[in-house]
Design an enzyme around this catalytic site. Structure first.
Site, PDB file in Angstrom:
ATOM      1  N   SER A 292      82.002   8.885  73.685  1.00  0.00           N
ATOM      2  CA  SER A 292      82.000   9.478  72.498  1.00  0.00           C
ATOM      3  C   SER A 292      80.884  10.893  72.530  1.00  0.00           C
ATOM      4  O   SER A 292      80.042  10.597  73.104  1.00  0.00           O
ATOM      5  CB  SER A 292      81.625   8.716  71.162  1.00  0.00           C
ATOM      6  OG  SER A 292      81.335   9.276  69.894  1.00  0.00           O
TER       7      SER A 292
ATOM      8  N   TYR B 119      76.313   1.908  68.024  1.00  0.00           N
ATOM      9  CA  TYR B 119      77.441   2.591  68.517  1.00  0.00           C
ATOM     10  C   TYR B 119      76.852   3.691  69.415  1.00  0.00           C
ATOM     11  O   TYR B 119      77.386   3.601  70.625  1.00  0.00           O
ATOM     12  CB  TYR B 119      78.272   3.130  67.526  1.00  0.00           C
ATOM     13  CG  TYR B 119      79.629   3.829  68.038  1.00  0.00           C
ATOM     14  CD1 TYR B 119      80.498   2.909  68.329  1.00  0.00           C
ATOM     15  CD2 TYR B 119      79.560   5.296  68.098  1.00  0.00           C
ATOM     16  CE1 TYR B 119      81.857   3.641  69.079  1.00  0.00           C
ATOM     17  CE2 TYR B 119      80.645   5.689  68.430  1.00  0.00           C
ATOM     18  CZ  TYR B 119      81.738   5.043  69.059  1.00  0.00           C
ATOM     19  OH  TYR B 119      82.829   5.815  69.453  1.00  0.00           O
TER      20      TYR B 119
END
Length: 246
Positions: free
Chosen positions: A146, A169
């Site tokens: 990401s 995350y």
């Protein structure tokens, strides 16, 4: 249907929905046999049926990336049915609700829980399946990362996602990028290529479908990296437009 991937076997983790399903669809539409990795065998079979209805050779594999027994079982199943694996897409990943707090207030268990899937799970699956990837003439490993894992973008106050400071995350994807680099380094003298893909802010369950990109767009980089030519890059971090900064 294009058949440029005919004879190739591709496993995608978390492939029963979202970007994982779309990656399976795109690879399958080009002739690959796609193995739909899913924690829930029923949901996996439902996804495989949808793919088969589009003339894609899709099989279901029960695979929970935090359950070593299912990982080992998947490896044995692939070995007995195909004797090799050409493409591994480590797509399964999570965002915990406990990660939506200011970073200093995140519970340590949230960090552990996120890393269990996004980091340790990816490594466990890759390690177990590497012997089968080595039997391929051109093995490809794609780790779904990401832009939130980019330290460059995280440290830029003007970044598009400067306000998305998810401690667990974001750092798990940074760790995944590091694993990508060191594994690619180990395998540099083999035909295997290892890369990280940034799908962009894609509308999926992980963000309550708030993303502005479609799953078709989100799958582009991963599919491209899964089908790199022999002289393609390894050890990099890419979106569909090119290199993403570390």
């Amino acid at each position: 249907m294009s058949e440029d991937l005919k004879g190739k076997v591709a496993l995608i983790t978390g492939a029963n929905k979202g970007i994982g399903f779309e990656i399976a669809r795109q690879l399958g539409s080009r002739g690959a046999t796609v193995l739909v990795g899913a924690r829930d065998i029923g949901r996996g079979e439902e996804a495989a049926n949808k793919l088969r209805s589009n003339q894609i050779d899709a099989r279901t594999i029960q695979l929970d990336v935090i359950d070593q027994k299912t990982i080992d079982s998947a490896g044995k199943q692939i070995e007995s049915e195909f004797g090799k694996l050409d493409i591994l897409v480590n797509n399964a990943g999570i965002v915990s609700d406990g990660d939506r707090l200011p970073p200093s207030q995140v519970d340590i268990e949230t960090l552990r829980h996120t890393y269990e899937t996004n980091v340790f799970g990816v490594f466990a699956v890759t390690k177990a399946l590497l012997p089968l990837l080595k039997k391929s003439k051109a093995g490809r490993i794609v780790n779904l990362s990401s832009g939130l894992g980019s330290l460059t973008q995280n440290s830029d106050p003007n970044s598009e996602f400067a306000d998305f400071r998810y401690l667990a995350y974001n750092s798990s994807k940074t760790a995944l990028n590091a694993i990508t680099v060191v594994l690619a380094g180990e395998l540099k003298d083999t035909p295997i290529k290892v890369n990280a893909a940034d799908p962009g802010f894609t509308a999926t369950d992980i963000n309550q479908h708030r993303g502005y990109r479609t799953v078709e767009q989100g799958a582009i980089a991963a599919v491209r990296l899964a089908t790199l030519p022999d002289d393609g890059s390894s050890g990099g971090f890419f979106n569909e437009n090119g290199v993403v900064p570390w």
